[in-house]
Design a protein around this motif. Structure first.
Motif: not given
Length: 483
Positions: A48-49, A103, A108-113, A115
């Motif tokens: 993802l990153t 998620a 719907h699994a952004p990095l903040w979720s 974390y």
């Protein structure tokens, strides 16, 4: 203090106990699922990153609650029924895995979720780990603690041997979300196992039972029990450790090694993605190679009935040296080969520390001291993971791995030096040891002399302050100190 003996026992002796056998085998299934999720989560964050720092944060946040609240997790383990705590923990682990599955599969699994869910996982672990470590004594008893502690670590490392290999394949077939779903199902096994076992009768967790085995200062009255209080209870575990220099030294060493040298979720992911470019399958084989070494190291360590401080120090030095050499390996194949002795040395260290701590602590303080163990062994991950990830990002992945190895070796040497100096200060000299050893014989000779001849009146001008400091004096004889 753990006796310095080298008595050995069978590798699987504790598994002869029915309840522990159920607990261990069902836990193995759950540990395999957790190991699969760990690899899948690291790869998902990296994909993802493409950031080593982000991978480090994802791993570190799982243990941030240990650093923040770890001591109070031990208080819960000493106050409440440990099996009940473990049942709640397994249910919450499953909920976390289900949320992560939904998620990721729904996109719907952004990095903040990720974390946030990692942090939530750590909150559950903060209570579950000291309860799980303390619960073992209710299944096997004190005599089998070293063997059971080794078998617990064997379960974790067997899972790390099997889980990453399966995860490497499943990530390519069903994606990380599918792996998270498999992990959610795995918690059913350990939950059913906990429901079928019946721990041996024991004083309620969190009570201070009467009797000499409970240790000094832990009994309230004659035969009474007292529930561990909330106020200051977390600090009691720290004071207990601080009062025992060898225990404090072992935990300090292990904490430094675990914080800076055991960051394989970060380093292996970056080696797979940046150094050797072998993808998720190659990452799975790296984790498997490391786990082969850890399983072998655990099998060797479980045969030792009484762990020693020297074993901990030697294990840390060998682990750091192996890790440093692995960081220099030029090819993927040679790197895999070096992961074998690295894993072996790591488990020599890990098993020795776990068994040493379990054997040192009294029952009434077990949950709180195991919470201290959890904090020092895992609470540093929020610091070490991002730090090693940052070094790997800016100086190179090899430097990230080598820097942690250097910390391991230097920490081991420092703790060994400090403990040896303390022993040198505390230990009596050769002449004093000779006089102390001769004390009973001298006392016996004096007693016979007094029986054979009339006692003499002490000289009025002499006092016991002038007694010869080199000669041991029998207690409460009332005789002349110069006799």
């Amino acid at each position: 203090m753990v006796p310095e003996n080298t008595a050995r026992t069978g590798v699987f002796t504790a598994l002869r106990v029915r309840d522990y056998r159920i607990y261990w085998s069902t836990g193995l299934v759950s540990n395999i699922g957790s190991a699969m999720q760990g690899v899948a989560l690291d790869w998902f964050v990296f994909d993802l990153t493409h950031s080593g720092t982000a991978v480090g944060w994802a791993a570190g946040l799982q243990f941030a609650p240990v650093l923040l609240f770890g001591l109070w997790g031990g208080v819960l383990a000493d106050r409440y029924d440990r099996r009940t705590l473990l049942l709640w923990a397994q249910s919450l682990y499953a909920v976390q895995a289900v949320l992560l599955t939904v998620a990721v599969l729904t996109g719907h699994a952004p990095l903040w979720s990720v974390y946030l869910l990692s942090f939530g996982l750590g909150c559950v672990f903060t209570v579950e780990n000291p309860a799980r470590l303390s619960f073992v004594t209710e299944l096997v008893g004190l005599s089998l603690i070293p063997n059971a502690a080794g078998l617990n670590i064997l379960s974790l490392n067997a899972a790390r041997l099997i889980g990453p290999a399966i995860a490497g394949v499943l990530i390519g077939l069903i994606g990380p979300g599918g792996v998270f779903a498999v992990n959610a199902v795995s918690f059913v096994a350990v939950t059913l196992g906990l429901l079928t076992i019946r721990p041996r009768p024991a004083p309620p967790p969190g009570t201070f039972g009467a009797g000499p085995s409970r240790g000094p200062g832990l009994v309230s009255g004659q035969g009474t029990v007292k529930r561990a209080r909330w106020s200051g209870a977390g600090a009691e575990g720290l004071r207990y450790v601080a009062a025992r220099p060898e225990l404090a030294g072992v935990l300090a060493l292990f904490g430094l090694v675990a914080t800076f040298a055991v960051n394989f979720p970060t380093t292996l992911t970056l080696f797979a993605g940046r150094v050797f470019d072998v993808g998720s399958g190659g990452l799975g084989f790296m984790s498997t190679a490391l786990s082969v070494g850890t399983v072998a190291g655990t099998l060797a360590a479980t045969r030792r009935a009484a762990p020693r401080v020297r074993t901990v120090v030697v294990g840390a030095v060998l682990f750091g040296a192996s890790e440093a050499v692995a960081a220099l390996m030029p090819s993927y194949t040679t790197f895999l080969i070096l992961l074998l002795p690295t894993g072996f040395a790591l488990m020599t260290l890990n098993t020795a520390v776990s068994a040493f701590v379990q054997s040192e602590v009294t029952d009434a303080m077990r949950g709180r001291v195991m919470a201290v163990y959890t904090v020092v062994s895992m609470g540093g991950a929020p610091l070490g993971g991002p730090a090693i990830g940052w070094v790997s990002q800016h100086a190179g992945v090899r430097w990230g791995l080598a820097s942690g190895a250097t910390v391991a070796v230097l920490s081991a040497l420092a703790v060994a030096l400090l403990l040896s100096r303390r022993r040198g200060i505390a230990a009596p000299g050769p002449a004093s040891r000779a006089w102390v050893a001769a004390g009973p014989a001298v006392a016996s000779l004096r007693a016979r002399t007094r029986t054979a001849s009339p006692p003499r009146e002490p000289a009025p001008s002499l006092s016991s302050a002038h007694a010869d400091p080199c000669v041991p004096r029998p207690p409460s004889t009332g005789g002349n100190p110069h006799d």
